[in-house]
Enzyme design. Sequence first.
Site, PDB file in Angstrom:
ATOM      1  N   TYR A 155      54.106 -27.940 -81.215  1.00  0.00           N
ATOM      2  CA  TYR A 155      55.233 -27.591 -80.847  1.00  0.00           C
ATOM      3  C   TYR A 155      55.262 -26.058 -80.287  1.00  0.00           C
ATOM      4  O   TYR A 155      54.934 -24.817 -80.380  1.00  0.00           O
ATOM      5  CB  TYR A 155      56.454 -27.242 -81.966  1.00  0.00           C
ATOM      6  N   LYS A 197      37.260 -14.494-103.567  1.00  0.00           N
ATOM      7  CA  LYS A 197      38.539 -13.989-103.821  1.00  0.00           C
ATOM      8  C   LYS A 197      39.148 -15.163-103.828  1.00  0.00           C
ATOM      9  O   LYS A 197      40.106 -15.626-103.770  1.00  0.00           O
ATOM     10  CB  LYS A 197      38.877 -14.004-102.012  1.00  0.00           C
ATOM     11  N   ASP A 230      36.895  -7.527-101.382  1.00  0.00           N
ATOM     12  CA  ASP A 230      37.412  -6.179-101.608  1.00  0.00           C
ATOM     13  C   ASP A 230      36.711  -5.669-101.995  1.00  0.00           C
ATOM     14  O   ASP A 230      36.420  -4.617-101.363  1.00  0.00           O
ATOM     15  CB  ASP A 230      39.054  -6.258-101.307  1.00  0.00           C
ATOM     16  N   ASP A 254      30.212 -13.276 -92.431  1.00  0.00           N
ATOM     17  CA  ASP A 254      29.827 -12.557 -91.337  1.00  0.00           C
ATOM     18  C   ASP A 254      30.867 -11.079 -91.681  1.00  0.00           C
ATOM     19  O   ASP A 254      29.810 -10.281 -90.437  1.00  0.00           O
ATOM     20  CB  ASP A 254      31.495 -13.998 -90.371  1.00  0.00           C
ATOM     21  N   ASP A 258      28.280  -6.786 -91.021  1.00  0.00           N
ATOM     22  CA  ASP A 258      28.317  -6.352 -89.339  1.00  0.00           C
ATOM     23  C   ASP A 258      28.429  -5.099 -90.748  1.00  0.00           C
ATOM     24  O   ASP A 258      27.698  -3.977 -89.715  1.00  0.00           O
ATOM     25  CB  ASP A 258      29.936  -6.337 -88.948  1.00  0.00           C
TER      26      ASP A 258
END
Length: 361
Positions: A155, A197, A230, A254, A258
């Site tokens: 859609y 997680k 986290d 990933d 950083d």
Amino acid sequence: MTVSRIAVIGGDGIGPEVIEQAIRVADAALAKYGGQVEWNRLPWSGDHYLKTGELMPTNAWDILRQHDAILLGALGHPQVSDQITLHGLLLPMRRKFDLYLNLRPAYLFAGVPCPLHNVDSRTGALLPKPPGSIDMLVYRENTEGEYAPIGGRLYLGTPHEVAVQTNVFTHRGCERVMRAAFEGARKRRKKVTSITKSNAQQFGMVLWDEVFKEVSRDYPDVQANSLLVDAAAMDFVRKPETFDVVVASNLFGDILTDLSAIITGSMGMAASANINPERKFPSMFEPVHGSAPDIAGKGIANPLAAILSASMMFEHLGMEKVGKSLREAVAKVLQDGTVRTPDLGGTATTADLGAACCAAV
Ligand code: NAD
Ligand code: IPM
Ligand code: MN
């Protein structure tokens, strides 16, 4: 003497700028320690696409396969869709060549300003973190997980548009990166932290955890820990020295690398190796950073990540002396501290830093 054939894809933005310095320093090391390399520069990039209408020739994968390794700068061009650059070359390369181990070391070199400090428990004074106190190696799963190109949109352009993106976790995919991480930890400080997680993602990440438990049983001499992503992000900042080997899914690996890059000084120094351990395909070596459009063309990008990626490439190719000399040259230049690019607080150019590394070799 055998000649190593290296496919060089400078790519976009600062990619070619930093890769030329890596080749320059590598040539200095090759001249000193011996070894022959044929650098095969391929123009595949966003600019090349804008000029010619194609990113790379139709037989690009066959061309790459004729090489012993690939040295890549970065891909990602402000005027060219990610579909062309990242989904045309970088991400399919990791899958097509089954580069399932993405090794991303983070080491606090002497002479590098670290944004984190220790706190003296008695006086509350901020103390600099000692060189080498952050020393981790992330094993990022590189062929599946959150990056699997599975999904679709429905859609399109309507208010009830739907997008579905499916994560793919396989027993085999988890197991092979985890085994490699445990093997790697045996050569280091014998500790592996798995990033998960599974409290929220109840299918893929639960399989990830189960495989981690299974694999860890085969390595009783290695300490195995599991952290929710986290909390892990917090601990990378709060107590980075507690990490040795880290094993993470494609997306978590990933993001966390950083973070591991900046806590050890700069994005401009984080190297990586995309490895096919079976050596059926050429492995690929590239900085963790991207094409950095904000500084591209200014000649101020830090080339050390590219030089350290080349160092990992030579170690993979069995040219240990050359690989080691590149790493030692980087360490020496950082310790001297006189030649620094702006990301490290200096005013030197990309070429100045390349020249300093050549001199150090
Ligand atoms: P980036 O890594 O390119 O830049 C992030 C920040 O770090 C910028 O401020 C940049 O100036 C700085 N930085 C990065 N490398 C540096 C270096 N060598 N020296 C000094 N400073 C450096 O990330 P981004 O801005 O999010 O992405 C830019 C483009 O690169 C996007 O198209 C992205 O998709 C792509 N990208 C590609 C790769 C890759 O090819 N492997 C990796 C990451 C991002
Ligand atoms: C990296 C990059 C890539 C990734 C992007 C450009 C798709 O960020 O190599 O770290 O996410 O793998
Ligand atoms: Mn990244």
